[in-house]
Design an enzyme around this catalytic site. Sequence first.
Site, PDB file in Angstrom:
ATOM      1  N   GLU A  60     -26.082  12.600   8.260  1.00 58.99           N
ATOM      2  CA  GLU A  60     -26.361  11.403   9.062  1.00 58.99           C
ATOM      3  C   GLU A  60     -25.159  11.032   9.932  1.00 58.99           C
ATOM      4  O   GLU A  60     -25.314  10.684  11.117  1.00 58.99           O
ATOM      5  CB  GLU A  60     -26.734  10.239   8.130  1.00 58.99           C
ATOM      6  N   HIS A  63     -24.916  13.457  12.831  1.00 60.29           N
ATOM      7  CA  HIS A  63     -25.941  13.161  13.845  1.00 60.29           C
ATOM      8  C   HIS A  63     -25.539  11.952  14.687  1.00 60.29           C
ATOM      9  O   HIS A  63     -25.689  11.958  15.912  1.00 60.29           O
ATOM     10  CB  HIS A  63     -27.281  12.908  13.159  1.00 60.29           C
ATOM     11  N   HIS A 125     -39.156   8.239  18.152  1.00 61.73           N
ATOM     12  CA  HIS A 125     -37.724   8.534  18.309  1.00 61.73           C
ATOM     13  C   HIS A 125     -37.512   9.941  18.865  1.00 61.73           C
ATOM     14  O   HIS A 125     -36.737  10.142  19.802  1.00 61.73           O
ATOM     15  CB  HIS A 125     -37.043   8.375  16.947  1.00 61.73           C
ATOM     16  N   HIS A 216     -52.508  17.504  13.825  1.00 63.30           N
ATOM     17  CA  HIS A 216     -51.436  18.196  14.552  1.00 63.30           C
ATOM     18  C   HIS A 216     -51.814  19.649  14.815  1.00 63.30           C
ATOM     19  O   HIS A 216     -51.616  20.157  15.926  1.00 63.30           O
ATOM     20  CB  HIS A 216     -50.137  18.125  13.750  1.00 63.30           C
ATOM     21  N   HIS A 278     -38.579  25.503  14.873  1.00 71.40           N
ATOM     22  CA  HIS A 278     -39.832  24.899  15.336  1.00 71.40           C
ATOM     23  C   HIS A 278     -39.532  23.745  16.298  1.00 71.40           C
ATOM     24  O   HIS A 278     -40.169  23.616  17.352  1.00 71.40           O
ATOM     25  CB  HIS A 278     -40.620  24.403  14.123  1.00 71.40           C
TER      26      HIS A 278
END
EC number: 1.17.99.9
Length: 300
Positions: A60, A63, A125, A216, A278
């Site tokens: 975290e 990031h 986001h 999806h 991906h």
Amino acid sequence: MLKEKNLKWLSLFTTVLMLFVQIGGALVTKTGSADGCGSSWPLCHGKFVPTHIPKETLIELAHRGVSGLALLSVTWLVILSIKYIGHKKETKFLCYMSIGFIFAQALIGAAAVMWQQNGFVLALHFGISLISFSAVFLLTLLIFEVDQKFDATKLILQPKLRRHTIGLTSFIYFVIYSGALVRHEKASLACSSWPLCRKGAFILPQNFYEWVQMSHRTLAFILFIWLTYVAFHAMRNYAQYRVIKYGYMIAFILICLQVTTGALTIFTAVNLYIALLHALFITLLFGLLCYFILLISRAK
């Protein structure tokens, strides 16, 4: 000349940074590191440097650090771009998109940490950061004058390809949102088989998580068929334009890689590296489709 060279290096650096922001966000979600710093933002557990740093906290923090550096880099790139290539018609629009959406991305990220938003909000986001990446990517291409290298200003495109390209670019955003929702709702393994939810059983989803997963997959299947059709149409009818022929060839390769990594995500029980690939492939594909939109705006 030196200033132009420096602007090119800055744009490349910023584009790579934005790519790391995208992958970093996916890494945070996949490793369950979103709460690595508790509910503190921009501090971590109320401290500038926490005393205890487990893996989730480190991910975290990394990031946040990359995102902060990207914010500064995008701001500097926007200032210099307006100064040196502001005469190009797309420059200011792309600059406003770059800076506006990266700030929106930061605010949603902060809100997610401080107020624990639901999956539907959190999925935005990734989508918002994707728009910011694409704007920076297009700005970089503008700085390098890629259009001139491929004679893209001489393009003559028929309405059919224009409509399909715009439609694909809009549709892929919904596919991306649905994929982000799968991650944030922890529905990645809601279905044990692929392409059907249950092996050999063609039945409707039985719960919310299966609906998220299969929605999806359905959208992704439509995207694959649609993009494949448009890619072969473009390669067959616009072979004289390298930027269209090879651009759509790359788009077809990326969608094939995207589908492959999506299937492997299920077969490997969400292997982290497969999951990150991906996210990478869809980011590159969306950026490429946005470039096609730029070409359409310039074509005759």
